[in-house]
Design an enzyme around this catalytic site. Structure first.
Site, PDB file in Angstrom:
ATOM      1  CD  GLU A  76       3.940   2.851   3.596  1.00 20.66           C
ATOM      2  OE1 GLU A  76       3.534   1.694   3.471  1.00 20.66           O
ATOM      3  OE2 GLU A  76       4.447   3.501   2.667  1.00 20.66           O
ATOM      4  CG  HIS A  80       5.363   3.787  -1.243  1.00 17.60           C
ATOM      5  ND1 HIS A  80       6.626   3.247  -1.216  1.00 17.60           N
ATOM      6  CD2 HIS A  80       4.593   2.973  -0.477  1.00 17.60           C
ATOM      7  CE1 HIS A  80       6.615   2.153  -0.478  1.00 17.60           C
ATOM      8  NE2 HIS A  80       5.394   1.958  -0.020  1.00 17.60           N
TER       9      HIS A  80
END
Length: 238
Positions: free
Chosen positions: A157, A88
């Site tokens: 993302e 992430h």
């Protein structure tokens, strides 16, 4: 489709149990057939009696040992957790995890057979630098990663969109998902300021296999609505 919630550093264990019960009740009552994943905060991990897949936001590439502040696979085994979020952008850009470290972590949990949600994405300066440089940057995040691993899920993302309320256009999302699909046949999720107001449009895009939702997923009602959108869209395909 795959609908995933990253709860980040939010919700206590008591609150997480209540949240999961709410989502589980919805999934059961609506006969949801989509794959639903929830990643609670570390201290909120528990033995959850639910059909929802509960995963860890992070763990060190070790069973146990002298790694202050980290948890290892033995801690995940205690709660029968076999799913982990790796790469992430907040781990990369805030906590400084390098690609080499992420690859080591990926391969450690791959060898244990974990379902891995692996995140890739670009910061704003790379997007502004042009498509070629942006794609080169994203491609570098695949280094050391087995893109054919059978339990792999990839989440794209754009870093500049996470938690900002900004999102790429639907055309941009579809274009980059189409390109990333050439790198791996794994399911490909979109993340980055996904919310109840745009989730249905994003889910309807070609080559978008689901969504990874951050702050908007903290509202159980909103997360359940996104799950229902996915169920409705999949139903229209048949």
């Amino acid at each position: 489709m795959i609908i995933a919630a990253n709860l980040k550093t939010n919700l206590t264990r008591k609150e997480t149990n209540k949240y999961l019960a709410e989502v589980e009740s919805f999934v059961s009552s609506k006969n949801i057939t989509q794959e639903v994943l929830v990643f609670p905060a570390m201290s909120s991990l528990d033995t959850h009696d639910t059909s929802i897949i509960v995963g860890a936001q992070n763990a060190y590439a070790t069973k146990d040992g002298a790694f202050t502040g980290e948890i290892g696979s033995v801690h995940l085994e205690e709660f029968a957790i076999k799913t982990i979020l790796i790469g992430h952008s907040e781990r990369r850009h805030i906590l400084g995890e390098t690609q080499e470290e992420l690859a080591i972590k990926f391969n450690y949990y791959k060898d244990l057979g974990f379902k891995i949600v692996y995140c890739v994405g670009e910061p704003l300066e790379k997007r502004k630098a042009g498509k070629s440089e942006m794609m080169e940057y994203i491609s570098s995040q695949y280094k050391g990663i087995d893109t054919e691993y059978k339990n792999l899920i990839i989440a794209y993302e754009p870093v500049w969109a996470i938690g900002t309320g900004l999102t790429p256009t639907l055309e941009d999302i579809q274009e980059i998902h189409t390109e990333l699909k050439e790198k791996s046949t794994a399911p490909l999720l979109y993340g980055g300021s996904v919310k109840v107001t745009n989730a249905k449009d994003v889910l309807a895009l070609k080559n978008v296999d689901g969504i990874l939702v951050g702050s908007a997923a903290l509202y159980g009602e909103h997360f359940c609505s996104m799950i229902e959108y996915a169920q409705e869209l999949e139903g229209k395909e048949y």
